[in-house]
Design a protein around this motif. Structure first.
Motif, PDB file in Angstrom:
ATOM      1  N   PHE A   1       6.631  -4.272 -13.576  1.00 21.32           N
ATOM      2  CA  PHE A   1       6.267  -5.205 -12.512  1.00 21.32           C
ATOM      3  C   PHE A   1       4.820  -5.687 -12.625  1.00 21.32           C
ATOM      4  O   PHE A   1       4.472  -6.720 -12.055  1.00 21.32           O
ATOM      5  CB  PHE A   1       6.505  -4.561 -11.138  1.00 21.32           C
ATOM      6  CG  PHE A   1       7.954  -4.444 -10.788  1.00 21.32           C
ATOM      7  CD1 PHE A   1       8.742  -5.578 -10.677  1.00 21.32           C
ATOM      8  CD2 PHE A   1       8.554  -3.207 -10.591  1.00 21.32           C
ATOM      9  CE1 PHE A   1      10.094  -5.484 -10.366  1.00 21.32           C
ATOM     10  CE2 PHE A   1       9.901  -3.101 -10.279  1.00 21.32           C
ATOM     11  CZ  PHE A   1      10.672  -4.247 -10.170  1.00 21.32           C
ATOM     12  N   ARG A   2       3.993  -4.948 -13.367  1.00 20.32           N
ATOM     13  CA  ARG A   2       2.650  -5.454 -13.652  1.00 20.32           C
ATOM     14  C   ARG A   2       2.677  -6.500 -14.762  1.00 20.32           C
ATOM     15  O   ARG A   2       1.848  -7.413 -14.791  1.00 20.32           O
ATOM     16  CB  ARG A   2       1.723  -4.314 -14.061  1.00 20.32           C
ATOM     17  CG  ARG A   2       1.343  -3.371 -12.928  1.00 20.32           C
ATOM     18  CD  ARG A   2       0.465  -2.255 -13.431  1.00 20.32           C
ATOM     19  NE  ARG A   2      -0.824  -2.763 -13.905  1.00 20.32           N
ATOM     20  CZ  ARG A   2      -1.574  -2.176 -14.825  1.00 20.32           C
ATOM     21  NH1 ARG A   2      -1.150  -1.066 -15.404  1.00 20.32           N
ATOM     22  NH2 ARG A   2      -2.731  -2.690 -15.165  1.00 20.32           N
ATOM     23  N   ALA A   3       3.629  -6.371 -15.672  1.00 19.68           N
ATOM     24  CA  ALA A   3       3.690  -7.269 -16.825  1.00 19.68           C
ATOM     25  C   ALA A   3       4.367  -8.598 -16.494  1.00 19.68           C
ATOM     26  O   ALA A   3       3.972  -9.643 -17.014  1.00 19.68           O
ATOM     27  CB  ALA A   3       4.420  -6.594 -17.980  1.00 19.68           C
ATOM     28  N   ILE A   4       5.388  -8.566 -15.634  1.00 19.10           N
ATOM     29  CA  ILE A   4       6.132  -9.788 -15.357  1.00 19.10           C
ATOM     30  C   ILE A   4       5.324 -10.680 -14.408  1.00 19.10           C
ATOM     31  O   ILE A   4       4.767 -10.201 -13.414  1.00 19.10           O
ATOM     32  CB  ILE A   4       7.517  -9.458 -14.756  1.00 19.10           C
ATOM     33  CG1 ILE A   4       8.382 -10.711 -14.676  1.00 19.10           C
ATOM     34  CG2 ILE A   4       7.392  -8.814 -13.380  1.00 19.10           C
ATOM     35  CD1 ILE A   4       9.828 -10.424 -14.310  1.00 19.10           C
TER      36      ILE A   4
ATOM     37  N   SER B   1     -10.187  -5.641  -3.218  1.00 15.51           N
ATOM     38  CA  SER B   1     -10.108  -6.789  -4.138  1.00 15.51           C
ATOM     39  C   SER B   1      -8.654  -7.183  -4.389  1.00 15.51           C
ATOM     40  O   SER B   1      -8.311  -8.370  -4.422  1.00 15.51           O
ATOM     41  CB  SER B   1     -10.799  -6.456  -5.462  1.00 15.51           C
ATOM     42  OG  SER B   1     -12.186  -6.266  -5.271  1.00 15.51           O
ATOM     43  N   ASN B   2      -7.792  -6.187  -4.562  1.00 15.44           N
ATOM     44  CA  ASN B   2      -6.379  -6.490  -4.783  1.00 15.44           C
ATOM     45  C   ASN B   2      -5.743  -7.108  -3.541  1.00 15.44           C
ATOM     46  O   ASN B   2      -4.858  -7.958  -3.649  1.00 15.44           O
ATOM     47  CB  ASN B   2      -5.623  -5.219  -5.178  1.00 15.44           C
ATOM     48  CG  ASN B   2      -4.241  -5.523  -5.723  1.00 15.44           C
ATOM     49  OD1 ASN B   2      -4.091  -6.033  -6.816  1.00 15.44           O
ATOM     50  ND2 ASN B   2      -3.212  -5.209  -4.938  1.00 15.44           N
ATOM     51  N   THR B   3      -6.207  -6.696  -2.369  1.00 14.51           N
ATOM     52  CA  THR B   3      -5.693  -7.279  -1.131  1.00 14.51           C
ATOM     53  C   THR B   3      -6.057  -8.757  -1.040  1.00 14.51           C
ATOM     54  O   THR B   3      -5.251  -9.574  -0.582  1.00 14.51           O
ATOM     55  CB  THR B   3      -6.259  -6.522   0.083  1.00 14.51           C
ATOM     56  OG1 THR B   3      -5.849  -5.143   0.006  1.00 14.51           O
ATOM     57  CG2 THR B   3      -5.755  -7.112   1.383  1.00 14.51           C
ATOM     58  N   ILE B   4      -7.253  -9.116  -1.486  1.00 17.37           N
ATOM     59  CA  ILE B   4      -7.635 -10.526  -1.526  1.00 17.37           C
ATOM     60  C   ILE B   4      -6.723 -11.297  -2.474  1.00 17.37           C
ATOM     61  O   ILE B   4      -6.315 -12.435  -2.194  1.00 17.37           O
ATOM     62  CB  ILE B   4      -9.110 -10.664  -1.947  1.00 17.37           C
ATOM     63  CG1 ILE B   4     -10.017 -10.092  -0.849  1.00 17.37           C
ATOM     64  CG2 ILE B   4      -9.473 -12.129  -2.210  1.00 17.37           C
ATOM     65  CD1 ILE B   4     -11.486 -10.056  -1.218  1.00 17.37           C
TER      66      ILE B   4
ATOM     67  N   LEU C   1       0.826  -1.211   0.000  1.00 19.30           N
ATOM     68  CA  LEU C   1       0.000   0.000   0.000  1.00 19.30           C
ATOM     69  C   LEU C   1       0.859   1.260   0.000  1.00 19.30           C
ATOM     70  O   LEU C   1       0.598   2.200  -0.764  1.00 19.30           O
ATOM     71  CB  LEU C   1      -0.928  -0.007   1.218  1.00 19.30           C
ATOM     72  CG  LEU C   1      -2.102  -0.991   1.170  1.00 19.30           C
ATOM     73  CD1 LEU C   1      -2.763  -1.099   2.537  1.00 19.30           C
ATOM     74  CD2 LEU C   1      -3.116  -0.564   0.118  1.00 19.30           C
ATOM     75  N   VAL C   2       1.887   1.273   0.840  1.00 25.21           N
ATOM     76  CA  VAL C   2       2.780   2.430   0.890  1.00 25.21           C
ATOM     77  C   VAL C   2       3.537   2.579  -0.433  1.00 25.21           C
ATOM     78  O   VAL C   2       3.634   3.671  -1.006  1.00 25.21           O
ATOM     79  CB  VAL C   2       3.766   2.310   2.065  1.00 25.21           C
ATOM     80  CG1 VAL C   2       4.797   3.436   2.021  1.00 25.21           C
ATOM     81  CG2 VAL C   2       3.018   2.344   3.391  1.00 25.21           C
ATOM     82  N   GLY C   3       4.082   1.462  -0.931  1.00 31.67           N
ATOM     83  CA  GLY C   3       4.793   1.507  -2.200  1.00 31.67           C
ATOM     84  C   GLY C   3       3.887   1.918  -3.350  1.00 31.67           C
ATOM     85  O   GLY C   3       4.298   2.666  -4.244  1.00 31.67           O
ATOM     86  N   GLY C   4       2.640   1.450  -3.322  1.00 31.88           N
ATOM     87  CA  GLY C   4       1.693   1.824  -4.365  1.00 31.88           C
ATOM     88  C   GLY C   4       1.355   3.295  -4.336  1.00 31.88           C
ATOM     89  O   GLY C   4       1.237   3.937  -5.391  1.00 31.88           O
TER      90      GLY C   4
ATOM     91  N   ASN D   1       2.945  -6.145  -6.027  1.00 29.29           N
ATOM     92  CA  ASN D   1       1.705  -5.555  -5.538  1.00 29.29           C
ATOM     93  C   ASN D   1       1.773  -4.037  -5.446  1.00 29.29           C
ATOM     94  O   ASN D   1       0.736  -3.371  -5.574  1.00 29.29           O
ATOM     95  CB  ASN D   1       1.344  -6.150  -4.174  1.00 29.29           C
ATOM     96  CG  ASN D   1       0.831  -7.569  -4.303  1.00 29.29           C
ATOM     97  OD1 ASN D   1      -0.280  -7.801  -4.742  1.00 29.29           O
ATOM     98  ND2 ASN D   1       1.662  -8.526  -3.931  1.00 29.29           N
ATOM     99  N   SER D   2       2.965  -3.489  -5.246  1.00 26.37           N
ATOM    100  CA  SER D   2       3.096  -2.033  -5.267  1.00 26.37           C
ATOM    101  C   SER D   2       2.674  -1.486  -6.623  1.00 26.37           C
ATOM    102  O   SER D   2       2.048  -0.419  -6.713  1.00 26.37           O
ATOM    103  CB  SER D   2       4.541  -1.620  -4.974  1.00 26.37           C
ATOM    104  OG  SER D   2       4.888  -1.904  -3.641  1.00 26.37           O
ATOM    105  N   ALA D   3       3.017  -2.221  -7.690  1.00 27.10           N
ATOM    106  CA  ALA D   3       2.640  -1.777  -9.033  1.00 27.10           C
ATOM    107  C   ALA D   3       1.122  -1.760  -9.199  1.00 27.10           C
ATOM    108  O   ALA D   3       0.553  -0.808  -9.749  1.00 27.10           O
ATOM    109  CB  ALA D   3       3.279  -2.689 -10.077  1.00 27.10           C
ATOM    110  N   TYR D   4       0.456  -2.805  -8.717  1.00 26.73           N
ATOM    111  CA  TYR D   4      -1.006  -2.864  -8.857  1.00 26.73           C
ATOM    112  C   TYR D   4      -1.689  -1.854  -7.948  1.00 26.73           C
ATOM    113  O   TYR D   4      -2.634  -1.164  -8.362  1.00 26.73           O
ATOM    114  CB  TYR D   4      -1.498  -4.280  -8.571  1.00 26.73           C
ATOM    115  CG  TYR D   4      -1.272  -5.224  -9.716  1.00 26.73           C
ATOM    116  CD1 TYR D   4      -2.163  -5.265 -10.787  1.00 26.73           C
ATOM    117  CD2 TYR D   4      -0.165  -6.053  -9.752  1.00 26.73           C
ATOM    118  CE1 TYR D   4      -1.958  -6.122 -11.851  1.00 26.73           C
ATOM    119  CE2 TYR D   4       0.061  -6.914 -10.814  1.00 26.73           C
ATOM    120  CZ  TYR D   4      -0.851  -6.951 -11.858  1.00 26.73           C
ATOM    121  OH  TYR D   4      -0.629  -7.790 -12.928  1.00 26.73           O
TER     122      TYR D   4
END
Length: 222
Positions: free
Chosen positions: A68-71, A157-160, A40-43, A105-108
């Motif tokens: 990081f979203r693509a890989i 939803s992303n946390t799930i 969350l902080v990184g995002g 997850n930071s990317a998302y």
């Protein structure tokens, strides 16, 4: 039918494997406690960077977020755990999992936060600045609260998805729940521990999935 029940729903084996599954569940929750706040902080930092007026900040941040979203997260995890030692960086399985999942997850989370920030009209910022608030105060007190509210269902939803992602940690032999279930399966030569782990995931995640869906509908209705 009896053979199917014996192989997949053997209660005796499930009961015997439960302590291992429970210990693995503890590691799964520990990964979540470490990764979710960091993500969350990184995002949020990634979202602010991608919205920066300086192209020297904006473009590299956007490139990293896209990368990081693509890989695939599994590829990223294997690279961090098994690839970095060739560069002289030796990480424990837990550290490698946390770093890989944090980057992914930071990317998302960053894209979700960015969408939320962009959903707040620019007039809100102008009105806040006209009252004497500084740019950081405007962001903290006016923009971010509205942005988070607008994308809260997506954040949840992303946390799930992060919780489900922890099952990949079994690849590096970290003792989370799936790894524990697979170890019990290899000992008993029976798939019932895997079914038990799946049931635990279902019990944990199904209420969260339903809650997020209802929360999203209530926001849309409101």
């Amino acid at each position: 039918m009896e053979q199917l029940i014996e192989q997949f729903f053997n209660l005796e084996i499930m009961i015997a494997a439960w302590p291992m599954i429970l210990k693995g569940l503890g590691m799964t929750l520990l990964i979540c406690v470490a990764v979710i706040p960091m993500g969350l902080v990184g995002g949020l930092l990634a979202a602010l960077g991608s919205a920066s007026k300086s192209r020297w900040i904006r473009w590299p941040v956007i490139a990293l977020v896209d990368f990081f979203r693509a890989i695939p997260p599994l590829v990223l995890l294997i690279f961090v755990y098994a690839g970095l030692p060739f560069a002289g960086v030796q990480l424990s399985p837990f550290t490698a999992v946390v770093i890989a999942f944090f980057l992914n997850n930071s990317a998302y989370y960053g894209e979700i936060f960015r969408a939320g920030i962009q959903s707040v009209g620019y007039g809100q910022s102008e009105a806040a600045r006209s009252t004497g608030l500084s740019a950081p105060q405007t962001l903290a007190y006016v923009v971010l609260p509205q942005a988070v509210r607008n994308v809260l269902p997506d954040l949840l939803s992303n946390t799930i998805e992060v919780i489900k992602l922890t099952s990949l940690a079994s690849v590096v032999s970290l003792g989370e729940m799936l790894h524990a279930a697979d170890m019990a399966r290899s000992i008993t030569y029976n798939a019932s521990p895997i079914v038990l782990a799946a049931l635990v995931y279902l019990v944990l995640l199904w209420p969260l999935v339903r809650g997020v869906s209802r929360f999203g509908r209530s926001l849309n209705t409101g």
